[in-house]
Design a protein around this motif. Structure first.
Motif, short mmCIF file in Angstrom:
data_model
loop_
_atom_site.label_atom_id
_atom_site.label_comp_id
_atom_site.label_asym_id
_atom_site.label_seq_id
_atom_site.Cartn_x
_atom_site.Cartn_y
_atom_site.Cartn_z
N ALA A 499 -8.61 -40.77 -7.68
CA ALA A 499 -9.93 -41.40 -7.85
C ALA A 499 -10.26 -41.67 -9.32
CB ALA A 499 -11.01 -40.52 -7.23
N LEU A 500 -10.07 -40.66 -10.15
CA LEU A 500 -10.49 -40.77 -11.55
C LEU A 500 -9.53 -41.62 -12.37
CD1 LEU A 500 -12.67 -39.67 -13.46
CD2 LEU A 500 -11.14 -37.76 -13.97
N SER A 501 -8.23 -41.43 -12.14
CA SER A 501 -7.28 -42.08 -13.03
C SER A 501 -6.81 -43.44 -12.51
CB SER A 501 -6.08 -41.15 -13.29
OG SER A 501 -5.57 -40.65 -12.08
N ASN A 502 -7.07 -43.74 -11.25
CA ASN A 502 -6.62 -45.02 -10.70
C ASN A 502 -7.78 -45.74 -10.02
OD1 ASN A 502 -5.13 -47.15 -9.68
ND2 ASN A 502 -3.45 -45.86 -8.91
N PRO A 503 -8.76 -46.20 -10.83
CA PRO A 503 -9.96 -46.80 -10.23
C PRO A 503 -9.64 -48.02 -9.38
CG PRO A 503 -9.95 -47.06 -12.64
CD PRO A 503 -8.83 -46.12 -12.29
N GLY A 504 -8.60 -48.76 -9.75
CA GLY A 504 -8.24 -49.94 -8.97
C GLY A 504 -7.81 -49.56 -7.57
N LEU A 505 -6.93 -48.58 -7.48
CA LEU A 505 -6.45 -48.14 -6.17
C LEU A 505 -7.57 -47.48 -5.38
CD1 LEU A 505 -4.15 -47.97 -4.20
CD2 LEU A 505 -3.35 -45.88 -5.34
N ARG A 506 -8.41 -46.72 -6.10
CA ARG A 506 -9.55 -46.09 -5.44
C ARG A 506 -10.40 -47.15 -4.73
NH1 ARG A 506 -14.52 -43.25 -8.81
NH2 ARG A 506 -15.68 -42.42 -7.03
N GLY A 507 -10.68 -48.24 -5.43
CA GLY A 507 -11.50 -49.30 -4.85
C GLY A 507 -10.82 -49.92 -3.63
N LEU A 508 -9.52 -50.17 -3.75
CA LEU A 508 -8.79 -50.78 -2.63
C LEU A 508 -8.77 -49.84 -1.43
CD1 LEU A 508 -7.07 -53.06 -1.48
CD2 LEU A 508 -5.08 -52.10 -2.67
N GLN A 511 -12.20 -49.70 0.30
CA GLN A 511 -12.44 -50.90 1.11
C GLN A 511 -11.59 -50.92 2.37
OE1 GLN A 511 -11.76 -54.37 -1.28
NE2 GLN A 511 -13.31 -53.77 -2.80
N THR A 512 -10.40 -50.35 2.27
CA THR A 512 -9.46 -50.47 3.39
C THR A 512 -9.62 -49.36 4.42
OG1 THR A 512 -7.92 -51.36 1.74
CG2 THR A 512 -7.02 -50.88 3.91
N ILE A 513 -9.76 -48.12 3.96
CA ILE A 513 -9.80 -47.00 4.92
C ILE A 513 -11.06 -46.14 4.75
CG2 ILE A 513 -7.29 -46.83 5.22
CD1 ILE A 513 -7.34 -44.47 3.19
N GLY A 514 -12.00 -46.58 3.93
CA GLY A 514 -13.21 -45.77 3.70
C GLY A 514 -12.96 -44.73 2.63
N THR A 515 -13.97 -43.90 2.37
CA THR A 515 -13.87 -42.97 1.24
C THR A 515 -13.45 -41.55 1.64
OG1 THR A 515 -16.22 -42.44 1.47
CG2 THR A 515 -15.65 -44.19 -0.09
N GLY A 516 -13.21 -41.35 2.95
CA GLY A 516 -12.91 -40.01 3.44
C GLY A 516 -11.66 -39.38 2.81
N TRP A 517 -10.76 -40.21 2.30
CA TRP A 517 -9.49 -39.70 1.74
C TRP A 517 -9.73 -38.74 0.57
CZ3 TRP A 517 -8.81 -40.87 -3.39
CH2 TRP A 517 -9.59 -41.92 -3.91
N LEU A 524 -4.93 -41.12 4.25
CA LEU A 524 -4.14 -42.21 3.65
C LEU A 524 -3.18 -42.81 4.67
CD1 LEU A 524 -3.34 -40.73 0.11
CD2 LEU A 524 -4.97 -42.55 0.67
N HIS A 525 -2.87 -42.05 5.72
CA HIS A 525 -2.02 -42.60 6.79
C HIS A 525 -2.58 -43.91 7.32
CE1 HIS A 525 1.23 -39.78 7.35
NE2 HIS A 525 0.40 -38.75 7.32
N GLY A 526 -3.90 -44.05 7.21
CA GLY A 526 -4.55 -45.28 7.67
C GLY A 526 -3.99 -46.54 7.00
N LEU A 527 -3.32 -46.36 5.86
CA LEU A 527 -2.75 -47.52 5.16
C LEU A 527 -1.55 -48.09 5.89
CD1 LEU A 527 -2.74 -46.25 1.46
CD2 LEU A 527 -4.22 -48.02 2.43
N GLU A 528 -0.93 -47.25 6.72
CA GLU A 528 0.33 -47.69 7.32
C GLU A 528 0.17 -48.96 8.14
OE1 GLU A 528 3.18 -44.96 8.82
OE2 GLU A 528 2.35 -43.28 7.67
N SER A 529 -1.02 -49.12 8.74
CA SER A 529 -1.20 -50.32 9.57
C SER A 529 -1.38 -51.59 8.72
CB SER A 529 -2.37 -50.13 10.53
OG SER A 529 -3.45 -49.56 9.85
N PHE A 530 -1.44 -51.43 7.40
CA PHE A 530 -1.60 -52.61 6.55
C PHE A 530 -0.31 -53.04 5.85
CE2 PHE A 530 -5.75 -50.78 7.10
CZ PHE A 530 -6.60 -51.88 7.22
N VAL A 531 0.77 -52.28 6.03
CA VAL A 531 1.99 -52.62 5.27
C VAL A 531 2.52 -54.00 5.62
CG1 VAL A 531 2.96 -50.38 4.63
CG2 VAL A 531 3.40 -51.30 6.90
N ASP A 532 2.27 -54.43 6.83
CA ASP A 532 2.81 -55.73 7.23
C ASP A 532 1.88 -56.89 6.89
OD1 ASP A 532 5.21 -54.73 8.23
OD2 ASP A 532 4.22 -54.08 10.07
N ASP A 533 0.79 -56.59 6.27
CA ASP A 533 -0.20 -57.62 5.93
C ASP A 533 0.10 -58.14 4.52
OD1 ASP A 533 -2.39 -58.98 5.00
OD2 ASP A 533 -3.87 -57.53 5.73
#
Ligand code: 26Q
Length: 840
Positions: A499-508, A511-517, A524-533
């Motif tokens: 969160a602190l050191s990678n603000p760009g990834l934090r934002g993405l 937006q993609t999986i919410g802030t619960g991570w 973060l497993h929620g990202l797996e459904s986006f790999v093909d996008d």
């Protein structure tokens, strides 16, 4: 979870044209207006400089004080709560806490980043500039110290009552400069600019004895007792730093001890007219917490190191007993029910003997009861298998310094060895192996044995490491007490390292999986459904590209070297050590150089090879490895034949602050230690979380990283731990590899003939000789496998979509490497410390 944002009951006093007073909202209001008023207040009342001379540094201090104010009530409520509710508390005893910059982290955990940005903007300041003013308390060497800091963050975030206890070194780890390609050490005088986070508690101090002798005496009841008559007495005073959990009210404490002379003792000399002796004593006493020792420092000031360890351990244990018996009013028999004390490696393991001394000599407990309480209270985490890194203290020195403790250790040992003999009758070799006293090469106290015997739980820091502990260094102990042994794989905090050191990834991610991570990294497993996008992959690459540009700018300002963010960033950052094999990475770079020079038409996918890390000042080979890297870099970066596709950077003074720029910008993470040597590694996890793909051996936590990421998303090479042992047992002859691999021979020949040192063959000769004749960490045995594996990496890089997939899947599957998971395991399996939400 409690909402931290407590809106102020009234609007800022600034409305009326004056700043808020020293109490009320100006100390606790969480809005931008309240923060702005608070900063103005502190500029006037704490910094005390007129507006005309204010610098960003002043704003940094004022904002930090304002932020600390905002933790204050939570901090006091947290301690009060666990006292009132008689909660069980974890004490994390560690000679090192590598906390990193605090301001950004505290804003994040308090949930007031935006408010602080707005507040500062209102004062004409840019938060990023202000954050950059903060130095860092370098109170650790590397992994072990940073792990302790990550664990404090997770303990607070998981709302577990806990105290970190350590040493307030006046000088932290040296700062590193590179001069003519060599490491030069500068002292790290981190306190000169003040430390806005700590609160000194001069009234909270404990006496520390040292040296002298022991005497037997009869107490009033006629029982035979022992009294320690020390040669010297000084004191430890505490400096407390708040550790705010993320999104919760829990604010725990880090207590660091600083050594001082005891006034009454110094005064005695003063009164007798011996002013200079009084001052002298003060100077000697204050030396104890003066400087952090680098690891791998051969024999350096060993005596003072032992004194440091004993110093912080006795202050911490006295503090625990004081809280337990005086503030909580509990009986000593309840100690293990209220406290879990964890030994971060053997550095604090004198605690086993010290707690026995306090319970027996000061509190008059019988031996059996004292021992029972001690073992039930302590846990021990081992962080190394390297035999040369296992701590032992020469007996003569130990008995001079801590005579009473040596007696107690003898007694512990006698009783323990009796148990061993009962379990393994007639096995005197085993008895000798297990003894707390080593007889090999001069008698010594074996601290790992003391820690193991004195703890109810012993763990390694990665699955492989814990297995090897049981089958090698602590094998005999495992056979005796199998139930004591376990594993807790290390973790890192996603707050700081994502969160602190990678603000760009934090934002993405948000937006993609919410802030619960942020508090449940498995999400973060929620990202797996986006790999093909394809659109998502493009955004992923865009984030990485921005991070690489940021790092490139920093590299340019620090070294003058230009790096293109379009190139692959291939990174190895960690302490410089032969077992970590930075020189193996150098051999790969030289291999590419050699190929490009001998086949001019050749193209290789362009790469920046980035190194960072400190060598212990007295570690000769490690310092030459830095020289090797910088020399190769100078040659390559200046040669148009190769610099069109290769750049080599040695980033000076790798620390937590610049690590924030490094991990988010990496494409390839180098984790190339000799299998069986790296206990875990934690940098490997920081890279993975930030979407770097790993090239690595089956060592430490790499094994679990590969298992989680999937073998197809990890570049594996090298001998396994079992193979390493076999090769060594068969009589390893590194020259065989040189003789059978022409490319390796050519690479070594380039170094040997002075290709990178202006024709001077002497500078790097020790490295070549060491590799050819000794190669203690089998760099040459793994060379071919490594170089071939790097070929696969290069091919994979060319398919940027496939690479992005690997990158995304690494992040998506990094959930288990959160320190929240690790701390939950410690709490459940070892400490028995549950959550205690703080009402506020
Ligand atoms: C010992 C005696 C005298 C002076 C210094 C020391 C000393 C100081 C620090 C010895 C070792 C250290 C630090 C060790 C360390 O950082 N170990 C690393 O711990 C990490 C966290 O578990 C692991 O991930 C790494 O694998 C391990 O090397």
């Amino acid at each position: 979870m409690t909402d931290l944002a407590n809106p102020p009951t009234s609007t800022s006093a600034e409305v009326s044209g004056v700043t808020a007073g020293p109490t009320g909202q100006s100390r606790s209001g969480m809005t931008a207006d309240a923060l702005r008023a608070a900063v103005s207040d502190h500029l006037l009342y704490s910094i005390a400089r007129p507006p005309a001379v204010l610098t960003p540094e002043h704003y940094y201090r004022a904002l930090s004080l304002a932020v600390r104010d905002r933790m204050q009530k939570r901090w006091m409520a947290t301690t009060q709560d666990w006292l009132d509710r008689s909660a069980k508390v974890t004490c994390y005893l560690s000679a090192e806490f590598l906390m990193g910059p605090q301001l950004g982290n505290n804003l994040l955990n308090l949930g007031i980043e935006d408010e602080a940005r707005t507040a500062l903007a209102g004062l004409g300041q840019d938060l990023d500039v202000i954050l950059d003013c903060e130095g860092e308390p370098g109170l650790g060497n590397g992994g072990l110290g940073r792990l302790a800091a990550c664990y404090l963050d997770s303990l607070a975030t998981l709302e577990r009552p806990s105290i970190g206890y350590g040493i307030r070194y006046e000088f932290g780890i040296f700062s590193q400069e590179i001069v003519d390609g060599w490491q030069v050490e500068k002292t790290d005088n981190w306190l000169v600019r003040g430390n806005p986070w700590e609160i000194d508690k001069p009234d909270a101090s404990y006496l520390v004895s040292w040296g002298g002798h022991t005497e037997a005496y009869e107490d009033v009841t006629g029982r035979l007792r022992v009294r320690w008559v020390p040669q010297r007495v000084f004191q430890g005073v505490s400096y407390d730093t708040p550790v705010q959990g993320y999104g919760v009210n829990t604010c725990n404490t880090l207590t660091l001890w600083s050594a001082r002379a005891v006034e009454s003792f110094a005064l005695e000399a003063f009164n007798t007219g011996d002013f200079y002796r009084a001052v002298d004593e003060e100077v000697v006493s204050e030396t104890v917490s003066k400087v952090l020792y680098p690891n791998d420092e051969p024999e350096a000031g060993k005596r003072l190191r032992l004194l440091q360890q004993y110093f912080f351990v006795t202050c911490s244990l006295q503090d625990v007993l004081n809280i337990h018996t005086q503030r909580a009013g509990l009986p000593l028999s309840a100690l293990p029910d209220k406290w879990a004390i964890q030994l971060n490696d053997t550095h604090p393991s004198i605690a086993v003997a010290e707690l026995m001394r306090l319970l027996i000599d000061d509190h008059q407990l019988p031996w059996e009861q004292a021992w029972n309480l001690t073992v039930r209270t302590f846990g021990y985490t081992n962080h190394t298998l390297l035999p040369e890194a296992l701590e032992t203290w020469p007996l003569a020195m130990f008995s001079e310094a801590l005579p009473r403790h040596l007696e107690l250790i003898y007694e512990i040992n006698d009783r323990f060895l009796e148990e061993v003999r009962a379990r393994f009758p007639g096995d005197e070799e085993r008895v000798a192996r297990m003894s707390l006293i080593g007889e090999d090469g001069g008698r010594s106290v074996r601290m790992a044995h003391l820690a193991t015997v004195g703890s109810h739980a012993v763990n390694g820091v990665a699955a492989l490491h814990s297995e090897l502990l049981k089958s090698s260094v602590l094998k005999d102990f495992y056979e005796m007490w199998p139930q004591r042994f376990g594993n807790v794989t290390n973790g890192v905090t996603p707050r700081r390292f994502l969160a602190l050191s990678n603000p760009g990834l934090r934002g993405l991610l948000d937006q993609t999986i919410g802030t619960g991570w942020l508090t449940d990294l498995e999400r973060l497993h929620g990202l797996e459904s986006f790999v093909d996008d394809p659109a998502f992959r493009q955004r992923w690459r865009d984030v990485k590209r921005v991070n690489k540009s940021r790092l490139a700018e920093f590299i340019h300002s620090a070294t003058g070297i230009e790096c293109s963010p379009a190139w692959m960033f291939d990174v190895q950052v960690k302490r410089i050590h032969e077992y970590k094999r930075q020189h193996l990475m150098a051999l790969h770079i030289i291999t590419l150089y050699h190929r490009l020079k001998t086949s001019p038409g050749l193209t290789v996918p362009p790469r920046v090879f980035l190194f960072g890390g400190k060598a212990a000042p007295g570690y000769f080979v490690a310092k030459r490895i830095i020289k090797l890297i910088t020399a190769v870099g100078e040659t390559i970066n200046a040669d148009p034949d190769v610099n069109r596709c290769l750049k080599v950077v040695f980033l000076p003074n790798f620390n937590v602050k610049n690590a924030h720029l490094v991990y988010p910008a990496a494409d390839l993470s180098e984790q190339i230690s000799t299998a069986g040597k790296e206990a875990s590694g934690t940098g490997n996890m920081k890279f993975m979380i930030n979407g770097a793909v790993t090239i690595g051996t089956l060592d430490g936590a790499n094994v679990e990283i590969r298992r989680e990421a999937g073998a197809e998303n990890f570049f594996l090479f090298g001998l396994t731990e079992g193979e390493v042992e076999r090769v060594k047992a068969d009589g390893y002859r590194p020259l065989n590899h040189v003789e059978s691999d022409a490319e390796l021979a050519a690479v070594l020949e380039l170094i040997a003939r002075g290709e990178f040192t202006g024709g001077d063959p002497e500078v790097l000769r020790p490295i070549v000789d060491n590799l050819i004749h000794h190669d203690p960490f089998l760099a040459l045995a793994d060379y071919r496998s490594y170089v071939d594996c790097q070929e696969q990496v290069s091919r994979a890089w060319l398919d940027s979509d496939a690479w992005s997939r690997m990158s995304i899947l690494n992040t998506a599957r990094s959930g288990m490497f959160s320190s929240d998971r690790a701390i939950a395991e410690y709490c459940d399996d070892i400490w028995g410390v549950g959550p205690m939400p703080v009402a506020f």
